[in-house]
Design a protein around this motif. Structure first.
Motif, PDB file in Angstrom:
ATOM      1  N   ASP A 286      22.186  10.268   4.024  1.00  0.00           N
ATOM      2  CA  ASP A 286      22.260   9.451   5.231  1.00  0.00           C
ATOM      3  C   ASP A 286      21.271   8.282   5.257  1.00  0.00           C
ATOM      4  O   ASP A 286      21.675   7.153   5.554  1.00  0.00           O
ATOM      5  CB  ASP A 286      22.103  10.326   6.478  1.00  0.00           C
ATOM      6  CG  ASP A 286      22.409   9.557   7.734  1.00  0.00           C
ATOM      7  OD1 ASP A 286      23.597   9.210   7.949  1.00  0.00           O
ATOM      8  OD2 ASP A 286      21.457   9.280   8.491  1.00  0.00           O
ATOM      9  N   PRO A 287      19.976   8.475   4.936  1.00  0.00           N
ATOM     10  CA  PRO A 287      19.053   7.330   4.965  1.00  0.00           C
ATOM     11  C   PRO A 287      19.379   6.256   3.919  1.00  0.00           C
ATOM     12  O   PRO A 287      18.941   5.119   4.036  1.00  0.00           O
ATOM     13  CB  PRO A 287      17.685   7.943   4.670  1.00  0.00           C
ATOM     14  CG  PRO A 287      17.837   9.403   4.794  1.00  0.00           C
ATOM     15  CD  PRO A 287      19.284   9.728   4.651  1.00  0.00           C
ATOM     16  N   LEU A 288      20.160   6.631   2.900  1.00  0.00           N
ATOM     17  CA  LEU A 288      20.536   5.666   1.866  1.00  0.00           C
ATOM     18  C   LEU A 288      21.727   4.810   2.281  1.00  0.00           C
ATOM     19  O   LEU A 288      21.964   3.753   1.699  1.00  0.00           O
ATOM     20  CB  LEU A 288      20.875   6.399   0.559  1.00  0.00           C
ATOM     21  CG  LEU A 288      19.781   7.300  -0.015  1.00  0.00           C
ATOM     22  CD1 LEU A 288      20.290   8.035  -1.242  1.00  0.00           C
ATOM     23  CD2 LEU A 288      18.539   6.501  -0.325  1.00  0.00           C
ATOM     24  N   ILE A 289      22.478   5.256   3.281  1.00  0.00           N
ATOM     25  CA  ILE A 289      23.674   4.515   3.699  1.00  0.00           C
ATOM     26  C   ILE A 289      23.550   3.940   5.108  1.00  0.00           C
ATOM     27  O   ILE A 289      24.434   3.207   5.550  1.00  0.00           O
ATOM     28  CB  ILE A 289      24.953   5.376   3.578  1.00  0.00           C
ATOM     29  CG1 ILE A 289      24.865   6.632   4.424  1.00  0.00           C
ATOM     30  CG2 ILE A 289      25.226   5.707   2.122  1.00  0.00           C
ATOM     31  CD1 ILE A 289      26.141   7.472   4.446  1.00  0.00           C
ATOM     32  N   HIS A 290      22.461   4.271   5.794  1.00  0.00           N
ATOM     33  CA  HIS A 290      22.227   3.720   7.131  1.00  0.00           C
ATOM     34  C   HIS A 290      20.838   3.079   7.156  1.00  0.00           C
ATOM     35  O   HIS A 290      19.862   3.722   7.523  1.00  0.00           O
ATOM     36  CB  HIS A 290      22.343   4.802   8.202  1.00  0.00           C
ATOM     37  CG  HIS A 290      23.723   5.333   8.337  1.00  0.00           C
ATOM     38  ND1 HIS A 290      24.093   6.576   7.861  1.00  0.00           N
ATOM     39  CD2 HIS A 290      24.842   4.781   8.852  1.00  0.00           C
ATOM     40  CE1 HIS A 290      25.376   6.765   8.100  1.00  0.00           C
ATOM     41  NE2 HIS A 290      25.858   5.692   8.690  1.00  0.00           N
ATOM     42  N   THR A 291      20.774   1.845   6.737  1.00  0.00           N
ATOM     43  CA  THR A 291      19.508   1.111   6.708  1.00  0.00           C
ATOM     44  C   THR A 291      19.548   0.007   7.755  1.00  0.00           C
ATOM     45  O   THR A 291      20.613  -0.360   8.242  1.00  0.00           O
ATOM     46  CB  THR A 291      19.263   0.490   5.322  1.00  0.00           C
ATOM     47  OG1 THR A 291      20.291  -0.468   5.054  1.00  0.00           O
ATOM     48  CG2 THR A 291      19.249   1.553   4.230  1.00  0.00           C
ATOM     49  N   ASP A 292      18.378  -0.521   8.079  1.00  0.00           N
ATOM     50  CA  ASP A 292      18.346  -1.608   9.067  1.00  0.00           C
ATOM     51  C   ASP A 292      18.318  -2.989   8.410  1.00  0.00           C
ATOM     52  O   ASP A 292      18.285  -3.999   9.095  1.00  0.00           O
ATOM     53  CB  ASP A 292      17.186  -1.437  10.039  1.00  0.00           C
ATOM     54  CG  ASP A 292      15.811  -1.580   9.398  1.00  0.00           C
ATOM     55  OD1 ASP A 292      15.713  -2.014   8.223  1.00  0.00           O
ATOM     56  OD2 ASP A 292      14.813  -1.268  10.063  1.00  0.00           O
ATOM     57  N   HIS A 293      18.312  -3.042   7.087  1.00  0.00           N
ATOM     58  CA  HIS A 293      18.333  -4.276   6.290  1.00  0.00           C
ATOM     59  C   HIS A 293      17.111  -5.154   6.534  1.00  0.00           C
ATOM     60  O   HIS A 293      17.118  -6.338   6.218  1.00  0.00           O
ATOM     61  CB  HIS A 293      19.632  -5.067   6.497  1.00  0.00           C
ATOM     62  CG  HIS A 293      20.843  -4.264   6.212  1.00  0.00           C
ATOM     63  ND1 HIS A 293      21.140  -3.783   4.960  1.00  0.00           N
ATOM     64  CD2 HIS A 293      21.813  -3.795   7.038  1.00  0.00           C
ATOM     65  CE1 HIS A 293      22.258  -3.079   5.013  1.00  0.00           C
ATOM     66  NE2 HIS A 293      22.681  -3.058   6.259  1.00  0.00           N
ATOM     67  N   PHE A 294      16.071  -4.574   7.081  1.00  0.00           N
ATOM     68  CA  PHE A 294      14.799  -5.280   7.226  1.00  0.00           C
ATOM     69  C   PHE A 294      13.667  -4.355   6.782  1.00  0.00           C
ATOM     70  O   PHE A 294      13.061  -4.587   5.755  1.00  0.00           O
ATOM     71  CB  PHE A 294      14.586  -5.759   8.663  1.00  0.00           C
ATOM     72  CG  PHE A 294      13.313  -6.547   8.832  1.00  0.00           C
ATOM     73  CD1 PHE A 294      13.181  -7.796   8.251  1.00  0.00           C
ATOM     74  CD2 PHE A 294      12.245  -6.027   9.548  1.00  0.00           C
ATOM     75  CE1 PHE A 294      12.000  -8.516   8.373  1.00  0.00           C
ATOM     76  CE2 PHE A 294      11.065  -6.748   9.684  1.00  0.00           C
ATOM     77  CZ  PHE A 294      10.947  -7.987   9.098  1.00  0.00           C
TER      78      PHE A 294
ATOM     79  N   HIS B 281      31.447   2.493 -12.434  1.00  0.00           N
ATOM     80  CA  HIS B 281      30.850   3.711 -11.896  1.00  0.00           C
ATOM     81  C   HIS B 281      29.414   3.476 -11.450  1.00  0.00           C
ATOM     82  O   HIS B 281      28.680   2.710 -12.083  1.00  0.00           O
ATOM     83  CB  HIS B 281      30.880   4.825 -12.947  1.00  0.00           C
ATOM     84  CG  HIS B 281      32.257   5.270 -13.269  1.00  0.00           C
ATOM     85  ND1 HIS B 281      32.738   5.340 -14.553  1.00  0.00           N
ATOM     86  CD2 HIS B 281      33.283   5.660 -12.477  1.00  0.00           C
ATOM     87  CE1 HIS B 281      33.985   5.759 -14.538  1.00  0.00           C
ATOM     88  NE2 HIS B 281      34.342   5.954 -13.292  1.00  0.00           N
ATOM     89  N   PRO B 282      28.989   4.177 -10.386  1.00  0.00           N
ATOM     90  CA  PRO B 282      27.592   4.070  -9.954  1.00  0.00           C
ATOM     91  C   PRO B 282      26.673   4.727 -10.980  1.00  0.00           C
ATOM     92  O   PRO B 282      26.967   5.821 -11.472  1.00  0.00           O
ATOM     93  CB  PRO B 282      27.574   4.825  -8.624  1.00  0.00           C
ATOM     94  CG  PRO B 282      28.736   5.763  -8.679  1.00  0.00           C
ATOM     95  CD  PRO B 282      29.768   5.108  -9.553  1.00  0.00           C
TER      96      PRO B 282
ATOM     97  N   ALA C 126      30.164   7.800  -3.254  1.00  0.00           N
ATOM     98  CA  ALA C 126      29.592   7.182  -4.460  1.00  0.00           C
ATOM     99  C   ALA C 126      28.211   7.749  -4.753  1.00  0.00           C
ATOM    100  O   ALA C 126      27.878   8.043  -5.909  1.00  0.00           O
ATOM    101  CB  ALA C 126      29.526   5.663  -4.299  1.00  0.00           C
ATOM    102  N   LEU C 127      27.394   7.924  -3.714  1.00  0.00           N
ATOM    103  CA  LEU C 127      26.058   8.476  -3.913  1.00  0.00           C
ATOM    104  C   LEU C 127      26.110   9.956  -4.287  1.00  0.00           C
ATOM    105  O   LEU C 127      25.327  10.413  -5.126  1.00  0.00           O
ATOM    106  CB  LEU C 127      25.196   8.249  -2.676  1.00  0.00           C
ATOM    107  CG  LEU C 127      24.702   6.813  -2.550  1.00  0.00           C
ATOM    108  CD1 LEU C 127      24.325   6.475  -1.122  1.00  0.00           C
ATOM    109  CD2 LEU C 127      23.539   6.562  -3.492  1.00  0.00           C
ATOM    110  N   THR C 128      27.032  10.693  -3.705  1.00  0.00           N
ATOM    111  CA  THR C 128      27.201  12.096  -4.085  1.00  0.00           C
ATOM    112  C   THR C 128      27.582  12.189  -5.561  1.00  0.00           C
ATOM    113  O   THR C 128      27.031  13.015  -6.306  1.00  0.00           O
ATOM    114  CB  THR C 128      28.261  12.772  -3.196  1.00  0.00           C
ATOM    115  OG1 THR C 128      27.823  12.707  -1.832  1.00  0.00           O
ATOM    116  CG2 THR C 128      28.478  14.221  -3.590  1.00  0.00           C
TER     117      THR C 128
ATOM    118  N   ILE D 200      34.426   7.383  -8.368  1.00  0.00           N
ATOM    119  CA  ILE D 200      34.171   6.294  -7.435  1.00  0.00           C
ATOM    120  C   ILE D 200      34.035   4.995  -8.229  1.00  0.00           C
ATOM    121  O   ILE D 200      33.251   4.913  -9.159  1.00  0.00           O
ATOM    122  CB  ILE D 200      32.860   6.534  -6.656  1.00  0.00           C
ATOM    123  CG1 ILE D 200      32.890   7.894  -5.942  1.00  0.00           C
ATOM    124  CG2 ILE D 200      32.589   5.406  -5.677  1.00  0.00           C
ATOM    125  CD1 ILE D 200      33.971   8.036  -4.909  1.00  0.00           C
ATOM    126  N   LEU D 201      34.785   4.006  -7.858  1.00  0.00           N
ATOM    127  CA  LEU D 201      34.650   2.686  -8.460  1.00  0.00           C
ATOM    128  C   LEU D 201      34.056   1.750  -7.431  1.00  0.00           C
ATOM    129  O   LEU D 201      34.249   1.903  -6.231  1.00  0.00           O
ATOM    130  CB  LEU D 201      36.003   2.171  -8.940  1.00  0.00           C
ATOM    131  CG  LEU D 201      36.665   3.034 -10.016  1.00  0.00           C
ATOM    132  CD1 LEU D 201      38.008   2.445 -10.388  1.00  0.00           C
ATOM    133  CD2 LEU D 201      35.793   3.158 -11.243  1.00  0.00           C
TER     134      LEU D 201
END
Length: 179
Positions: free
Chosen positions: A67-75, A89-90, A37-39, A7-8
């Motif tokens: 899932d909680p790492l890629i679906h945040t509410d940004h607040f 790379h990550p 990328a997270l995997t 993943i780049l």
């Protein structure tokens, strides 16, 4: 073995930093396109660190854990990915999760095994503290397994204070107040 693809990083950099050890990082917000990328990242986090982060000894992270790492509410919640500028790379993930009242935020940082000890954790701990403070949060906390000595020491060096977790002698809560 986890199925991992190379993943780049995309080009949505939030912050460019260089660690104390000279690792140049691009840090950006994680989003719904970052499951792979997270995997890939968590496949390169040590088994022990992955267990500390997710409280499970599974050899791979699951979609439900990502899932909680890629679906945040940004607040109330924000998730960051750090990429090595040289390779794309990550190398690390950082999560900020504030309570509804915005009084306290829990933080979590995971660093790829081959990037530990290079200042990546320091940079992300500072980023999470800054983000919490900018949101008006009064304190940040991190709940750690007592065996996670390296992280506990890092957080203490950054001004966190440790105390026991009632009812669980294996855990310690570290906190840092802004008020």
């Amino acid at each position: 073995m986890c199925n991992v693809t190379e993943i780049l990083q995309p080009t949505k950099t939030v912050r460019k930093v260089t660690t104390r050890e000279g690792v140049a990082l691009d840090i950006r917000l994680a989003d719904e396109h970052d499951e792979a990328a997270l995997t890939a990242l968590f496949a390169q986090v040590s088994d022990e660190d992955r267990c500390f982060r997710f409280l499970t000894a599974a050899p791979c992270v699951t979609s439900a854990q990502i899932d909680p790492l890629i679906h945040t509410d940004h607040f109330h919640t924000e998730s960051f990915l750090a990429f090595d500028q040289a390779t794309g790379h990550p190398v690390a993930s950082a999560l900020l999760a504030c309570d509804r009242a915005m009084d306290t935020a829990e933080i979590a940082v995971s660093v790829r095994q081959d990037y530990r000890g290079k200042g990546v954790g320091w940079v992300l701990l500072d980023l999470l503290s800054d983000e919490a403070h900018m949101r008006g949060v009064g304190r940040v906390i991190s709940i750690e397994n007592r065996a996670n000595r390296a992280t506990i020491e890092l957080e203490r060096e950054k001004g966190f204070i440790a105390r026991a977790v009632d009812g669980d002698p294996a855990l310690v809560m570290l906190s840092k107040s802004f008020r």
